[in-house]
Design a protein around this motif. Sequence first.
Motif, short mmCIF file in Angstrom:
data_model
loop_
_atom_site.label_atom_id
_atom_site.label_comp_id
_atom_site.label_asym_id
_atom_site.label_seq_id
_atom_site.Cartn_x
_atom_site.Cartn_y
_atom_site.Cartn_z
N ALA A 243 39.99 52.08 41.85
CA ALA A 243 41.28 51.88 41.87
C ALA A 243 42.04 51.55 40.70
CB ALA A 243 41.24 50.28 42.60
N GLY A 244 43.23 51.47 40.45
CA GLY A 244 43.77 51.66 39.19
C GLY A 244 44.17 52.82 38.57
N PRO A 245 44.67 52.56 37.30
CA PRO A 245 45.18 51.54 36.59
C PRO A 245 46.17 50.62 37.20
CG PRO A 245 44.99 53.32 34.94
CD PRO A 245 44.82 53.86 36.34
N GLY A 246 45.92 49.30 37.00
CA GLY A 246 47.14 48.41 37.85
C GLY A 246 46.93 47.17 36.92
N LYS A 247 47.64 46.04 37.45
CA LYS A 247 47.53 44.84 36.98
C LYS A 247 47.46 43.62 38.25
CE LYS A 247 50.23 41.26 34.06
NZ LYS A 247 51.17 41.30 33.19
N HIS A 248 46.43 42.70 37.92
CA HIS A 248 46.24 41.68 38.79
C HIS A 248 47.05 40.63 38.37
CE1 HIS A 248 42.54 43.13 40.19
NE2 HIS A 248 42.05 43.00 39.38
N GLY A 249 47.55 39.84 39.36
CA GLY A 249 48.20 38.64 39.31
C GLY A 249 47.33 37.49 38.94
N VAL A 250 46.44 37.25 39.52
CA VAL A 250 45.32 36.67 38.87
C VAL A 250 44.91 36.99 37.59
CG1 VAL A 250 42.74 35.73 39.36
CG2 VAL A 250 44.81 35.64 41.32
N SER A 251 44.85 35.96 36.55
CA SER A 251 44.42 36.35 35.43
C SER A 251 45.16 37.59 34.53
CB SER A 251 42.89 36.85 35.42
OG SER A 251 42.79 38.56 35.64
N GLN A 252 46.26 38.00 35.16
CA GLN A 252 47.23 38.72 34.29
C GLN A 252 46.45 40.07 33.84
OE1 GLN A 252 50.37 37.41 32.10
NE2 GLN A 252 50.23 35.30 32.76
N ALA A 253 45.30 40.49 34.47
CA ALA A 253 44.23 41.57 33.83
C ALA A 253 45.05 42.81 34.23
CB ALA A 253 42.93 41.51 34.36
N TYR A 254 45.02 43.76 33.10
CA TYR A 254 45.06 45.13 33.31
C TYR A 254 43.86 45.77 33.67
CZ TYR A 254 49.82 44.84 31.25
OH TYR A 254 51.05 44.50 31.24
N PHE A 255 43.61 46.43 34.71
CA PHE A 255 42.22 47.02 35.17
C PHE A 255 42.25 48.35 35.73
CE2 PHE A 255 44.77 45.74 39.22
CZ PHE A 255 44.37 47.11 40.01
N MET A 256 41.01 49.00 35.76
CA MET A 256 40.59 49.96 36.39
C MET A 256 39.22 49.89 36.80
SD MET A 256 41.09 53.96 35.29
CE MET A 256 40.38 53.98 33.90
N TYR A 257 38.86 50.36 38.12
CA TYR A 257 37.46 49.89 38.64
C TYR A 257 37.14 51.05 39.05
CZ TYR A 257 38.87 45.19 39.40
OH TYR A 257 39.33 43.86 39.33
N VAL A 258 35.69 51.37 38.30
CA VAL A 258 35.17 53.04 38.70
C VAL A 258 33.81 52.55 38.88
CG1 VAL A 258 36.42 53.61 36.97
CG2 VAL A 258 34.28 53.02 36.08
#
Length: 320
Positions: A243-258
């Motif tokens: 998933a991602g890249p994207g941004k969570h609302g919780v924590s305001q984190a920019y993420f990518m999951y691999v």
Amino acid sequence: MSNFDVAQLAHVELYSPKPEETVKFFTDIMGLQVSAREGQSVYLRAYEDFYHHTLKITEAKEPGMAHAAWRASSEAALYQRVQSLEKSGYGKGWIEGDLGHGKAYQFKTPDGHNLEILWDVDYYQAPDHLKTALKSRPQKRPNIGVPARRLDHINLMCNDVTKNKNFMSEQLGFKLRENIVMNNGQEIGAWMSVSPLVHEVALMNDQRGGKGRFHHIAFWYGYPQHLMDVADLLVENDIVIEAGPGKHGVSQAYFMYVFEPGGNRIELFGDSGYLIFDPDWKPITWTEDELEKGIIWYGSPLPEEYFLYGTPDITPAKVK
């Protein structure tokens, strides 16, 4: 107890059934450095991690988290926490140490995750060819991959989020920063820290009903653009992006999951979210009606697998 007895997440040990492929992923794609090899284990660190290692990869039949280690704020704080942990019934006992650190006290969460707390650590000493003139950095920036800068946090799957949240708070002094509470009152997620980081540990409900499973480890890259850069490397090297890249609302984190080749989920963290300096911080609660924005502020929705898969895997086909 003192709220400052625990200082930070020191290192994490992951199991991998494909240890050499896992190490290659961390070194060639994420730019981590090998500190040492001993037996069935490889010790690694990111280039702005100051300790001997922050990641240990150990060969095993199944992926998962072997343990996570927290560093106490002093030697006295270590013994203070150990006294409390022994009384809690979740203590396991002392070990003499490992490469890179001295004696540590091992314990478990109510869900069964293996943790330890320690004080004495070895600091990384760069060889001459990796020494940098930037004195606040322990070594030169690697010129391989899109290098991760430091270890950031872990996410643990729990059968009972609230019970484990209370344990982290009462026994280790973690502060609740954000959580998710459903309409029926069930707490399905909690983000906690002992530092200004919005979280060093996240707890999420295990929707498969498992106990003590591992969801992910996160390394910080520094800038969201680096997630786009490393995504190219991942795709061209057949690494699965969940998933991602994207941004969570919780924590305001920019993420990518691999997924690394051994099967563990890795979060590539493109920003540290926000920092909390307010000593009177009030935890932020997301309700069931707000869940969509809490999970994904923007970007594509997370796949169902994100909420179900953890290591060790207990998907129906694996259940005996």
